[in-house]
Scaffold this active site. Structure first.
Site, PDB file in Angstrom:
ATOM      1  N   ALA A   1       0.832  -1.204   0.000  1.00 14.61           N
ATOM      2  CA  ALA A   1       0.000   0.000   0.000  1.00 14.61           C
ATOM      3  C   ALA A   1       0.869   1.257   0.000  1.00 14.61           C
ATOM      4  CB  ALA A   1      -0.922   0.003   1.212  1.00 14.61           C
TER       5      ALA A   1
ATOM      6  N   GLY B   1      -0.261  -5.439   0.568  1.00 21.09           N
ATOM      7  CA  GLY B   1      -1.330  -5.479  -0.415  1.00 21.09           C
ATOM      8  C   GLY B   1      -0.932  -6.200  -1.687  1.00 21.09           C
TER       9      GLY B   1
ATOM     10  N   GLU C   1       2.543  -6.062   7.599  1.00 16.70           N
ATOM     11  CA  GLU C   1       1.730  -5.042   8.265  1.00 16.70           C
ATOM     12  C   GLU C   1       1.968  -4.971   9.765  1.00 16.70           C
ATOM     13  OE1 GLU C   1      -0.542  -6.203   4.526  1.00 16.70           O
ATOM     14  OE2 GLU C   1       0.611  -7.248   6.085  1.00 16.70           O
TER      15      GLU C   1
END
Length: 235
Positions: free
Chosen positions: A41, A86, A109
């Site tokens: 992301a 992502g 993440e």
């Protein structure tokens, strides 16, 4: 690095929906280019978002990836370089993943104080099992292509300069198959993984019987009887 910012997420959804409805599209290749599949992301964009903004955005984020996963046709991910966060979640939406020898995949993440938010906790666990998924998600570590293949995260590892060609060749082969039967197989498998076995069997049963109304089924069985197995040509 193919950052998956909001504009790219929305465009992915548009393209996935277009691929789903177009009859001239029989299979799909998801490819980020020769160097990088997608490094994740846009962190700078996300950093500027507060809780309220992400509450409003999180569903759209998931929907964009789910649109790729629900393309009712074979989808092949051609993974080069990094497929992180992502990017890894996008690869998980494909039916098959062909990776370069230098590919690195992961869900980092946790290193940002977050968890995957575009389907990673669900699709990764279904693909490689909960223990291996927790290893990757809890630690945020990257896995190289050989380990990714060993745990079932990718299906094939090839030289970097062959990734797209092999993904395209595999998609092209599948595109020659019976479109409705492929759709039926994909929906039956995916639905069965998301529900109990009785519901999955009902979906399979309904599709199986329904395919007896198709021209492809007539062509396939006629070819089998007259010419032997594996020689039918579908429109």
């Amino acid at each position: 690095m193919n950052a998956l910012d909001i504009a790219t997420q929305d465009r992915l959804k548009e393209l996935a929906e277009e691929a789903a409805r177009r009859e001239d599209v029989r299979a799909v290749v998801v490819y980020g280019g020769e160097k990088v599949f997608a490094a994740g992301a846009d962190i700078k964009e996300m950093q500027a978002m507060d809780h309220t903004a992400m509450v409003l955005r999180a569903r759209a984020l998931q929907d964009s990836f789910t649109a790729v996963a629900r393309i009712p046709k074979p989808v092949v991910a051609a993974v080069t370089g990094y497929a992180l966060g992502g990017g890894c979640e996008l690869a998980l939406c494909a039916d098959f993943r062909i990776a370069a020898e230098n590919a690195k995949l992961g869900q980092p993440e946790i290193l940002l104080g977050l968890i995957p938010g575009a389907g990673g906790t669900q699709r990764l666990a279904r693909l490689v099992g909960p223990s291996k998924a927790k290893d990757l998600i809890f630690t945020g570590r990257m896995v190289k292509a050989d380990e990714a293949k060993e745990i079932g995260l990718v299906d094939r590892v090839v030289p970097a300069d062959e990734v797209y060609a092999q993904a395209h060749a595999w998609a092209a082969k599948l595109a020659q198959g019976p479109a409705l039967a492929l759709r039926a197989a994909k929906e039956s498998i995916d639905t069965g993984l998301e529900t109990d076995i009785d519901t999955g069997l009902a979906v399979e049963r309904n599709w199986f019987a329904g395919l007896f109304a198709t021209e492809d089924r007539e062509r396939g069985m006629r070819s089998f009887v007259e010419e032997g197995p594996g020689k039918a040509k579908f429109l």
